[in-house]
Design a protein around this motif. Structure first.
Motif, short mmCIF file in Angstrom:
data_model
loop_
_atom_site.label_atom_id
_atom_site.label_comp_id
_atom_site.label_asym_id
_atom_site.label_seq_id
_atom_site.Cartn_x
_atom_site.Cartn_y
_atom_site.Cartn_z
N GLU A 138 -6.28 16.21 47.96
CA GLU A 138 -5.42 16.36 49.14
C GLU A 138 -6.24 16.26 50.42
O GLU A 138 -5.79 15.65 51.40
CB GLU A 138 -4.68 17.69 49.09
N VAL A 139 -7.43 16.85 50.42
CA VAL A 139 -8.29 16.77 51.60
C VAL A 139 -8.62 15.31 51.91
O VAL A 139 -8.52 14.87 53.07
CB VAL A 139 -9.58 17.58 51.37
N ILE A 170 -7.38 13.45 55.44
CA ILE A 170 -8.36 12.87 56.34
C ILE A 170 -8.12 11.36 56.48
O ILE A 170 -8.19 10.80 57.58
CB ILE A 170 -9.79 13.15 55.84
N GLY A 171 -7.83 10.71 55.36
CA GLY A 171 -7.56 9.28 55.42
C GLY A 171 -6.36 8.94 56.29
O GLY A 171 -6.40 8.00 57.08
N ARG A 172 -5.30 9.73 56.17
CA ARG A 172 -4.12 9.47 57.00
C ARG A 172 -4.41 9.69 58.47
O ARG A 172 -3.90 8.97 59.34
CB ARG A 172 -2.95 10.36 56.54
N ALA A 173 -5.25 10.69 58.78
CA ALA A 173 -5.60 10.96 60.18
C ALA A 173 -6.37 9.79 60.77
O ALA A 173 -6.11 9.36 61.91
CB ALA A 173 -6.40 12.25 60.28
N GLU A 228 -0.92 20.29 56.64
CA GLU A 228 -0.24 19.13 56.07
C GLU A 228 -0.82 17.84 56.62
O GLU A 228 -0.89 16.83 55.91
CB GLU A 228 1.26 19.20 56.36
N ASP A 229 -1.26 17.86 57.88
CA ASP A 229 -1.78 16.63 58.48
C ASP A 229 -3.09 16.88 59.22
O ASP A 229 -3.41 16.17 60.19
CB ASP A 229 -0.75 16.02 59.42
N GLY A 230 -3.89 17.83 58.75
CA GLY A 230 -5.16 18.08 59.43
C GLY A 230 -6.14 18.84 58.56
O GLY A 230 -5.76 19.49 57.57
N PHE A 231 -7.42 18.77 58.94
CA PHE A 231 -8.49 19.40 58.17
C PHE A 231 -9.56 19.92 59.13
O PHE A 231 -9.91 19.25 60.11
CB PHE A 231 -9.11 18.40 57.20
N LEU A 232 -10.10 21.09 58.82
CA LEU A 232 -11.15 21.71 59.62
C LEU A 232 -12.24 22.23 58.70
O LEU A 232 -11.97 22.88 57.69
CB LEU A 232 -10.59 22.87 60.44
N ALA A 285 0.08 18.94 67.60
CA ALA A 285 0.29 20.35 67.26
C ALA A 285 -0.78 20.84 66.29
O ALA A 285 -1.35 21.94 66.47
CB ALA A 285 1.68 20.54 66.67
N THR A 286 -1.07 20.05 65.26
CA THR A 286 -2.07 20.47 64.28
C THR A 286 -3.47 20.44 64.87
O THR A 286 -4.29 21.33 64.61
CB THR A 286 -1.99 19.58 63.03
N LEU A 287 -3.75 19.44 65.67
CA LEU A 287 -5.06 19.37 66.31
C LEU A 287 -5.30 20.61 67.16
O LEU A 287 -6.37 21.24 67.09
CB LEU A 287 -5.15 18.11 67.17
N ARG A 288 -4.32 21.01 67.96
CA ARG A 288 -4.46 22.20 68.80
C ARG A 288 -4.59 23.46 67.94
O ARG A 288 -5.41 24.34 68.24
CB ARG A 288 -3.26 22.32 69.73
N ALA A 289 -3.82 23.54 66.86
CA ALA A 289 -3.88 24.72 66.01
C ALA A 289 -5.25 24.89 65.36
O ALA A 289 -5.78 26.01 65.28
CB ALA A 289 -2.79 24.64 64.94
N LEU A 290 -5.85 23.80 64.93
CA LEU A 290 -7.16 23.88 64.29
C LEU A 290 -8.26 24.22 65.29
O LEU A 290 -9.15 25.03 65.01
CB LEU A 290 -7.47 22.57 63.56
N TRP A 291 -8.20 23.63 66.50
CA TRP A 291 -9.19 23.98 67.51
C TRP A 291 -9.00 25.43 67.97
O TRP A 291 -9.97 26.11 68.32
CB TRP A 291 -9.10 23.04 68.71
#
Length: 383
Positions: A163-164, A168-171, A203-207, A229-235
């Motif tokens: 899944e990781v 990452i590939g989709r991003a 679902e659409d991000g990894f940290l 939204a996911t980018l902000r949440a991870l940062w």
């Protein structure tokens, strides 16, 4: 020198020569490296050169993909190139790299990438500087102020490797990224087992990050997402460590959106680590790459590649609707002329005027080549 693939049970035989080349490798660090590289030993991608039964050189070809304008291209990650100190100056490094270049083709990789300890050897065999791994220092307090809404995020482990890799590939695909690499599922399982790193999956991000500098700083090794939204949440997760960490050292694209999310951005410390690219199979590399929609190009090329004669000759390059093809053609006096260095640099998005002024591209009318190959290549991995 006899060059052959090493069997998994021979992994420890290269520890001494690599320690002499790159510095001491404590037991735990070596164990971790072997665990991560295990899949490449299993696949016969770790090599050594032998003389009189002794190892005098080593190298590895990792199975990877590399995104170019959002499309994944099969890539050989060349690493751990070593020559025993007492054997240097005999041309063993060149013999090893010549052999590995042919093995890249045999494995079916149209591209090869490496981080050079020295440029001269690799340039002599057709590699060229193409991009960089960028590390930027950001105030942890500045990241704490990044506005974010709550997004479902969970911790990840080795069981999430597939899944990781997919997230990452989709991003990278949706971001039309150029340069970052993707690992195989077995490699990801080994990486995700490292307890020094804290990893979070949406679902659409990894940290992925860890503590650094005696826990006075955080180091972000990878943070990618397909949505704002996911980018902000991870940062925001990273910024929440500002009560302890003063700074965050992050490996990011030079155009990473976080740099435009900060309230204050006056001074940045940026470290660049250059990497080099080699086009192994020119027609396959052109066909696999992505290109900007709406850009059309038709150019006659003459390529001279002494190390890869199958790349040499007269070609017609056609790019349309995000697709490219390179087909044999009759030679013309006004063809654009390239060697392997110019071909690799063009592929990586180095501007055509730069290539002309540096002598890496000559002759002809380049037409829409600058727009077709435009890119800002980067990497998030050192190997």
């Amino acid at each position: 020198m006899e060059i052959r693939a090493l069997a998994p049970e021979e992994a420890d035989t290269v520890r001494d020569i690599r320690s002499r080349a790159f510095g001491p490798l404590p037991d735990e660090q070596w164990r971790r490296r072997i665990q991560i590289a295990g899949s490449s030993f299993d696949a016969g991608r770790q090599f050594a050169g032998f003389e009189d039964g002794e190892i005098v050189a080593t190298g590895a070809l990792h199975e990877m993909t590399q995104w170019w304008h959002g499309r994944a291209v099969s890539l050989a990650g060349v690493s751990a190139i070593t020559v025993a100190p007492e054997e240097r100056g005999r041309g063993l490094g060149r013999r090893l790299m010549t052999d590995l270049l042919e093995r890249c083709a045999a494995f079916g990789h149209p591209l090869a990438m490496l981080y050079p300890a020295t440029t001269r050897l690799y340039r002599s065999l057709g590699w060229e500087h193409a991009g960089a791994q960028h590390h930027v220092e950001i105030s942890a307090e500045a990241l704490r102020t990044v506005a974010a809404e709550r997004v479902p995020v969970r911790r990840a482990g080795p069981q999430d490797a597939a899944e990781v890799a997919a997230v990452i590939g989709r991003a990278h695909a949706s971001g039309l990224d150029c340069g970052p690499v993707g690992w195989t599922e077995p490699r990801w399982r080994a990486v995700l087992a490292d307890r020094d790193y804290y990893v979070h999956l949406a679902e659409d991000g990894f940290l992925s990050y860890r503590w650094a500098d005696g826990n006075n700083a955080l180091e972000v090794t990878r943070l990618v997402a397909s949505s704002e939204a996911t980018l902000r949440a991870l940062w925001a997760i990273v910024g929440s460590g500002s009560s302890v960490a003063e700074t965050v050292r992050a490996c990011v694209s030079p155009m990473d959106p976080v740099l435009w999310m900060l309230r204050e951005r006056e001074h940045e410390n940026v470290e660049r680590r250059q990497w080099m690219l080699r086009v192994v199979d020119a027609p396959a590399a052109i066909a696999a790459r992505g290109y900007p929609e709406g850009v059309s190009a038709g150019v006659t090329l003459t390529i001279d590649d002494p190390q890869r004669p199958s790349n040499s000759g007269h070609w017609r390059l056609e790019i349309e609707n995000g697709e490219g093809r390179l087909e044999p053609s009759a030679g013309t006096p006004d063809a654009v002329r390239l060697g392997p260095h110019g071909l690799a640099a063009l592929y990586a998005g180095v501007p055509v005027p730069t290539l002309r002024r540096s002598g890496l591209l000559q002759g002809g009318d380049a037409g829409a080549l600058p727009a077709a190959f435009a890119a800002t290549p980067f990497s998030l991995d050192y190997f």
